[in-house]
Write an enzyme that holds these catalytic residues in place. Structure first.
Site, short mmCIF file in Angstrom:
data_model
loop_
_atom_site.label_atom_id
_atom_site.label_comp_id
_atom_site.label_asym_id
_atom_site.label_seq_id
_atom_site.Cartn_x
_atom_site.Cartn_y
_atom_site.Cartn_z
N PHE A 24 0.84 -1.19 0.00
CA PHE A 24 0.00 0.00 0.00
C PHE A 24 0.88 1.24 0.00
CE2 PHE A 24 -2.43 3.34 2.27
CZ PHE A 24 -3.48 3.46 1.37
N GLY A 25 0.66 2.11 -0.99
CA GLY A 25 1.38 3.38 -1.08
C GLY A 25 0.46 4.53 -0.74
N TYR A 26 0.90 5.41 0.15
CA TYR A 26 0.08 6.55 0.58
C TYR A 26 0.78 7.88 0.35
CZ TYR A 26 3.04 6.04 4.73
OH TYR A 26 4.13 5.91 5.57
N GLY A 27 2.04 7.86 -0.07
CA GLY A 27 2.81 9.07 -0.33
C GLY A 27 3.39 9.02 -1.73
N SER A 28 4.71 9.07 -1.82
CA SER A 28 5.36 9.07 -3.14
C SER A 28 5.12 7.78 -3.90
CB SER A 28 6.86 9.34 -3.00
OG SER A 28 7.48 8.31 -2.25
N GLU A 99 12.69 2.92 1.19
CA GLU A 99 11.96 3.31 2.40
C GLU A 99 12.78 3.08 3.68
OE1 GLU A 99 9.04 4.84 1.95
OE2 GLU A 99 9.15 4.46 -0.19
#
Length: 188
Positions: A24-28, A99
């Protein structure tokens, strides 16, 4: 906890036994997919909200002048929309490096935005106990910090502006991101 979490993530969450994993990606990760994936779907997680409370010593800042990037904080009743990517476990060699600045992998339920169903997935979280954590500040303080920061991945402001654009393209509203964007645009 150290800035560099690569070995800690491998220790805590071995993934080699799996054929694929949802990330799950929530930023870049929403707008910068520099990795191969098998499938992608808009998704959300519940009980979390985005905050520009994590320092970036390696991408949007430097060790001497870290930028500010997102992490998630627990917030009962909150909903955080983003993008889910189905990846093979070997993709985490790249993702763990990308990350590495204080982020740990955590499994969480992902809910699809445009179809019924959910899946277990991984999200990267940066908690207050990591050395790069900056913590809360006012919208104007965060925007001023971001406006003056840059690193190997480019100006910190680009991170905010591209994310806000990507969220609008998804038809998603995030008050924190848009408030920082508004303050930032006054300074640029």
């Amino acid at each position: 906890m150290s800035h560099n979490t690569i070995s800690l993530n491998k220790q805590r969450q071995p993934l080699a036994h799996l054929e694929s994993v949802w990330l799950f990606g929530y930023g870049s990760l929403i707008y910068k997919t520099d990795f191969a994936y098998l499938d992608t779907k808009p998704a959300c997680i519940y009980g979390w909200q985005r905050r520009f409370w994590q320092g970036s010593h390696d991408h949007r800042g430097t060790p001497q002048a870290p930028g500010r990037v997102l992490t998630l904080i627990e917030a009962p009743g909150a909903r955080c929309a983003g993008m889910a990517y189905q990846v093979t476990p070997d993709t985490f060699e790249h993702l763990d490096h990308r990350e590495k600045n204080g982020y740990l992998r955590v499994f969480t339920p992902l809910h699809w935005l445009h179809e019924a169903g959910e899946a277990e997935g991984i999200v990267y979280l940066a908690t207050p106990d990591n050395a790069a954590y900056l913590g809360p500040a006012s919208d104007s303080e965060i925007a001023a910090h971001i406006a003056s920061s840059a690193g190997p991945s480019g100006p910190n402001s680009e991170y905010v502006l591209k994310l806000a654009q990507a969220l609008r393209a998804m038809n998603e509203h995030d008050e924190h991101v848009f408030a920082i964007e508004r303050e930032l645009l006054k300074l640029l």
